[in-house]
Design a protein around this motif. Structure first.
Motif, PDB file in Angstrom:
ATOM      1  N   LEU A 157      18.831   0.773  18.958  1.00 19.51           N
ATOM      2  CA  LEU A 157      19.206   2.170  18.773  1.00 19.51           C
ATOM      3  C   LEU A 157      20.676   2.405  19.095  1.00 19.51           C
ATOM      4  N   LEU A 158      21.143   1.816  20.182  1.00 18.46           N
ATOM      5  CA  LEU A 158      22.545   1.999  20.570  1.00 18.46           C
ATOM      6  C   LEU A 158      23.498   1.365  19.569  1.00 18.46           C
ATOM      7  N   TRP A 159      23.134   0.195  19.023  1.00 19.98           N
ATOM      8  CA  TRP A 159      24.005  -0.435  18.035  1.00 19.98           C
ATOM      9  C   TRP A 159      24.077   0.409  16.764  1.00 19.98           C
ATOM     10  N   ILE A 160      22.971   1.010  16.380  1.00 20.26           N
ATOM     11  CA  ILE A 160      22.978   1.900  15.211  1.00 20.26           C
ATOM     12  C   ILE A 160      23.887   3.099  15.472  1.00 20.26           C
ATOM     13  N   LEU A 161      23.787   3.666  16.667  1.00 15.65           N
ATOM     14  CA  LEU A 161      24.655   4.794  17.028  1.00 15.65           C
ATOM     15  C   LEU A 161      26.121   4.371  17.049  1.00 15.65           C
ATOM     16  N   ASP A 162      26.399   3.146  17.496  1.00 15.33           N
ATOM     17  CA  ASP A 162      27.777   2.631  17.480  1.00 15.33           C
ATOM     18  C   ASP A 162      28.350   2.648  16.065  1.00 15.33           C
ATOM     19  N   VAL A 163      27.565   2.141  15.124  1.00 18.07           N
ATOM     20  CA  VAL A 163      28.018   2.097  13.729  1.00 18.07           C
ATOM     21  C   VAL A 163      28.265   3.507  13.201  1.00 18.07           C
ATOM     22  N   LEU A 164      27.343   4.420  13.520  1.00 24.45           N
ATOM     23  CA  LEU A 164      27.491   5.796  13.049  1.00 24.45           C
ATOM     24  C   LEU A 164      28.723   6.459  13.655  1.00 24.45           C
ATOM     25  N   LEU A 222      10.490  -5.289  28.337  1.00 28.51           N
ATOM     26  CA  LEU A 222      11.286  -6.141  27.466  1.00 28.51           C
ATOM     27  C   LEU A 222      11.370  -5.545  26.061  1.00 28.51           C
ATOM     28  N   GLY A 223      10.245  -5.047  25.548  1.00 31.56           N
ATOM     29  CA  GLY A 223      10.244  -4.447  24.221  1.00 31.56           C
ATOM     30  C   GLY A 223      11.101  -3.202  24.150  1.00 31.56           C
ATOM     31  N   LEU A 224      11.050  -2.382  25.203  1.00 30.50           N
ATOM     32  CA  LEU A 224      11.843  -1.152  25.224  1.00 30.50           C
ATOM     33  C   LEU A 224      13.329  -1.463  25.294  1.00 30.50           C
ATOM     34  N   VAL A 225      13.685  -2.521  26.021  1.00 26.81           N
ATOM     35  CA  VAL A 225      15.090  -2.920  26.100  1.00 26.81           C
ATOM     36  C   VAL A 225      15.599  -3.376  24.729  1.00 26.81           C
ATOM     37  N   LEU A 226      14.777  -4.131  24.008  1.00 31.97           N
ATOM     38  CA  LEU A 226      15.149  -4.536  22.649  1.00 31.97           C
ATOM     39  C   LEU A 226      15.361  -3.324  21.748  1.00 31.97           C
ATOM     40  N   ASN A 264      16.683 -13.354  34.444  1.00 32.81           N
ATOM     41  CA  ASN A 264      15.454 -13.477  33.655  1.00 32.81           C
ATOM     42  C   ASN A 264      15.716 -12.918  32.257  1.00 32.81           C
ATOM     43  N   GLY A 265      14.725 -13.021  31.378  1.00 30.94           N
ATOM     44  CA  GLY A 265      14.915 -12.570  30.003  1.00 30.94           C
ATOM     45  C   GLY A 265      15.264 -11.107  29.913  1.00 30.94           C
ATOM     46  N   PHE A 266      14.665 -10.290  30.765  1.00 32.62           N
ATOM     47  CA  PHE A 266      14.902  -8.854  30.789  1.00 32.62           C
ATOM     48  C   PHE A 266      16.384  -8.564  31.054  1.00 32.62           C
ATOM     49  N   TRP A 267      16.947  -9.196  32.087  1.00 32.15           N
ATOM     50  CA  TRP A 267      18.341  -8.931  32.445  1.00 32.15           C
ATOM     51  C   TRP A 267      19.322  -9.566  31.467  1.00 32.15           C
ATOM     52  N   LEU A 268      18.972 -10.707  30.901  1.00 32.11           N
ATOM     53  CA  LEU A 268      19.854 -11.313  29.898  1.00 32.11           C
ATOM     54  C   LEU A 268      19.992 -10.410  28.674  1.00 32.11           C
ATOM     55  N   LEU A 269      18.883  -9.808  28.242  1.00 28.95           N
ATOM     56  CA  LEU A 269      18.946  -8.844  27.144  1.00 28.95           C
ATOM     57  C   LEU A 269      19.764  -7.618  27.536  1.00 28.95           C
ATOM     58  N   LEU A 270      19.559  -7.163  28.762  1.00 25.17           N
ATOM     59  CA  LEU A 270      20.278  -5.983  29.243  1.00 25.17           C
ATOM     60  C   LEU A 270      21.781  -6.235  29.245  1.00 25.17           C
ATOM     61  N   ALA A 271      22.192  -7.434  29.708  1.00 27.80           N
ATOM     62  CA  ALA A 271      23.616  -7.733  29.859  1.00 27.80           C
ATOM     63  C   ALA A 271      24.298  -8.060  28.540  1.00 27.80           C
ATOM     64  N   PHE A 272      23.591  -8.779  27.640  1.00 30.21           N
ATOM     65  CA  PHE A 272      24.252  -9.292  26.437  1.00 30.21           C
ATOM     66  C   PHE A 272      23.833  -8.587  25.145  1.00 30.21           C
ATOM     67  N   TRP A 273      22.827  -7.705  25.216  1.00 30.97           N
ATOM     68  CA  TRP A 273      22.382  -6.969  24.031  1.00 30.97           C
ATOM     69  C   TRP A 273      22.604  -5.471  24.208  1.00 30.97           C
ATOM     70  N   VAL A 274      22.081  -4.914  25.295  1.00 33.75           N
ATOM     71  CA  VAL A 274      22.194  -3.472  25.513  1.00 33.75           C
ATOM     72  C   VAL A 274      23.560  -3.104  26.088  1.00 33.75           C
ATOM     73  N   GLY A 275      24.074  -3.907  27.022  1.00 36.93           N
ATOM     74  CA  GLY A 275      25.358  -3.596  27.650  1.00 36.93           C
ATOM     75  C   GLY A 275      26.501  -3.442  26.661  1.00 36.93           C
TER      76      GLY A 275
END
Length: 273
Positions: free
Chosen positions: A247-254, A238-242, A176-187
């Protein structure tokens, strides 16, 4: 950027990691336990309970904390079925983040400290790369396996959960949309956090075990997130996952900028020699 040299280092790191039992075993065992073993175990318990006409008080308790926003998804299911689907599809979601975090941390822990143990650090330091290119190569060497194993874990989890939920409810719920975001955005962002911290640690300790033990502390926020979700204090919408992914991508850059600002191969040789 000398991409040829960068990817040569990445290829070497990944190949060595897969050949090292201390690195390869967690990459295989942990995803299988979390993504296959746990959903199968929970599904088997529910199936056995239904076959003998028993209801699960734990599942009924889970149903009471199901947020109103996903109640329509579970419409028509009894308490046990709804509890099972909520647990597998939503409540266990933070558990998935352990996979990319753990994989990237394990591979990255073998980056600089592992080079010292294998007596190959000096050859690595004299490769035709700048300090920034060498650091990028080491980070990509941990990030790529973390992302690939994370996506593979998502595919396995989807198959297993759908088999279980089809057997119990006659329906499938993933992907579902929730898990697709989790796997390809947050993961992938979580993998970046794991390797960023661990590479920086690995450059400052002497052995793989030290680097792995210190770097593995990055999974603690995920553990706290799981506890919060299990206790009902927080719910990964869904919003919290986004927002979490951003937040994690920003921390990655830092983390990369911090590493690039402090990493010097001459200091590395002096520290690990």
């Amino acid at each position: 950027m000398n991409w040829r040299a960068i990817f040569a280092i990445v290829h070497k790191d990944v190949t060595l990691a897969l050949r090292t039992k201390a690195v390869a075993m967690p990459l295989l065992i942990v995803p299988l336990i979390l993504m296959v073993g746990l959903p199968l175990l929970l599904g088997t318990i529910v199936i056995l309970a239904e076959n003998v006409g028993m209801t699960s008080s734990d599942m009924e308790e889970i149903q009471r904390i199901i947020p109103a926003s996903i109640q329509p998804t579970l419409a028509g299911l009894n308490a046990t079925q709804a509890g099972l689907v909520f647990a597998l599809v939503y409540m266990f979601a933070p558990m998935f983040l352990i996979i990319p975090l753990m994989v990237s941390s394990v591979v990255a822990a073998d980056s600089f400290a592992g080079e010292k143990e294998r007596k190959t650090l000096e050859a690595l330091v004299y490769t035709p790369t700048t300090d920034h290119e060498l650091l990028l190569a080491k980070m990509l060497g941990g990030w790529i396996p973390g992302v690939l194993v994370g996506v593979g874990g998502f595919v396995l989890y989807t198959i297993v959960v759908d088999l279980v939920t089809w057997r119990v409810t006659g329906q499938i719920f993933l992907p579902n949309g929730f898990w697709l975001l989790l796997a390809f955005w947050v993961g992938p962002a979580a993998a970046g956090i794991g390797l960023g911290v661990t590479v920086l640690v690995s450059a400052r300790v002497n052995t793989f075990q030290e680097a792995y033990q210190l770097g593995s502390l990055v999974v603690l926020p995920v553990v706290f997130l799981m506890i919060g979700q299990l206790s009902g204090l927080v719910y990964l919408s869904l919003g919290l996952v986004l927002a979490l992914g951003l937040l994690l991508w920003i921390l990655d850059v830092l983390l990369f900028l911090a590493g690039a600002a402090t990493f010097r191969r001459s200091e590395l040789m002096a520290r690990l020699s």
